[in-house]
Enzyme design. Sequence first.
Site, PDB file in Angstrom:
ATOM      1  N   SER A 145       0.826  -1.204   0.000  1.00  0.00           N
ATOM      2  CA  SER A 145       0.000   0.000   0.000  1.00  0.00           C
ATOM      3  C   SER A 145       0.860   1.253   0.000  1.00  0.00           C
ATOM      4  O   SER A 145       1.977   1.258   0.532  1.00  0.00           O
ATOM      5  CB  SER A 145      -0.893   0.003   1.242  1.00  0.00           C
ATOM      6  OG  SER A 145      -1.498   1.261   1.445  1.00  0.00           O
ATOM      7  N   TYR A 170      -2.182  -0.250  10.070  1.00  0.00           N
ATOM      8  CA  TYR A 170      -2.384  -0.795   8.723  1.00  0.00           C
ATOM      9  C   TYR A 170      -1.107  -0.667   7.902  1.00  0.00           C
ATOM     10  O   TYR A 170      -0.646  -1.626   7.281  1.00  0.00           O
ATOM     11  CB  TYR A 170      -3.537  -0.050   8.041  1.00  0.00           C
ATOM     12  CG  TYR A 170      -3.670  -0.379   6.569  1.00  0.00           C
ATOM     13  CD1 TYR A 170      -4.023  -1.658   6.148  1.00  0.00           C
ATOM     14  CD2 TYR A 170      -3.442   0.589   5.593  1.00  0.00           C
ATOM     15  CE1 TYR A 170      -4.137  -1.964   4.793  1.00  0.00           C
ATOM     16  CE2 TYR A 170      -3.559   0.295   4.246  1.00  0.00           C
ATOM     17  CZ  TYR A 170      -3.908  -0.982   3.855  1.00  0.00           C
ATOM     18  OH  TYR A 170      -4.014  -1.276   2.522  1.00  0.00           O
TER      19      TYR A 170
END
Length: 357
Positions: A145, A170
């Site tokens: 990501s 995350y």
Amino acid sequence: MMERKKIFITGAAGFIGSNLILKLLKENENIDIIGIDNMNDYYDVNIKRFRLEEIDEVASSKENAKWTFVEGSISDKALIDSIFKEYQPDIVVNLAAQAGVRYSISNPDAYIESNLIGFYNILEACRHSYDDGKKGVSHLVYASSSSVYGSNKKVPYSTEDKVDNPVSLYAATKKSNELMAHAYSKLYNIPSTGLRFFTVYGPAGRPDMAYFGFTNKLRNNEKIKIFNYGNCKRDFTYIDDIVEGVTRVMAKPPKREVGEDGLPVPPYKVYNIGNSKPENLLEFVDILQQELIRAGVLPEDYDFDSHKELVPMQPGDVPVTYADTTPLEQDFGFKPSTSLRVGLRNFAEWYKEFYIC
């Protein structure tokens, strides 16, 4: 390109996973795809079912293509091992993950279970796919990501940049995935490629993403919050560009080589996939509202100004995301190019059909 390949795709009912499967089925006459998804209710499960129905429809029209769906979690090691044993995939694409920066602040357990334990199970299964002299997995592709860039000030973000400052759990789990993959590539000679996705959007996307959440709120006559008082920029990347990049990467694993120490040089790569054109959030909202009116999702006289609220930055967010995609262009001859207006127009038309018509 993927003819006669067995491909295992995790997160199959997810936004990127389902679109990848559709593309592979449409472009290959003879392909065997096995998908897994736990169908959790992090967001509307009806959208996940809609995606699976689309896949089933396309798969049923293909005479020689096989499509198998398994409902379950990648954190279930026994299940993952049994899938690898039964199907012996050639290529593995790990897209299953608990997504979302803000959700990770209040629900960390979900990220550890899926993003760390689940990914470990995938790596172990890839490792043991070579047992007893078997050919095993030829390429592991996995989702990272743009969040890994954290508080980096330098833009555009390059895969050469240090990414040691995550600002959310995350992001930390995604950077951990890259480190874990590197270790397994080095130790067990597993060709692996990580893909840092930048703000993926499009039809049947994730309802927790800004463009989708804004649309829901505006339809419900609620105010939308624009963070950092609108001084945020995002590198929005249309879903078709993402899956085009993924399929090109899948077909070209990093080469296995032996180093001077007699051990494998890790067959390991990481690429950004982004549009390389950050859009200001206020401009993004302006285009979104125009396309929602055009599609008939909102009335022409909708008062947007009274529905916008400029608020401070949220914990875990960053002011800008901006992808340097030079290595992707050099190695695969591909650069995302779909304009924000075209992408949001496609989303607005899908939204009208799915929720209103």
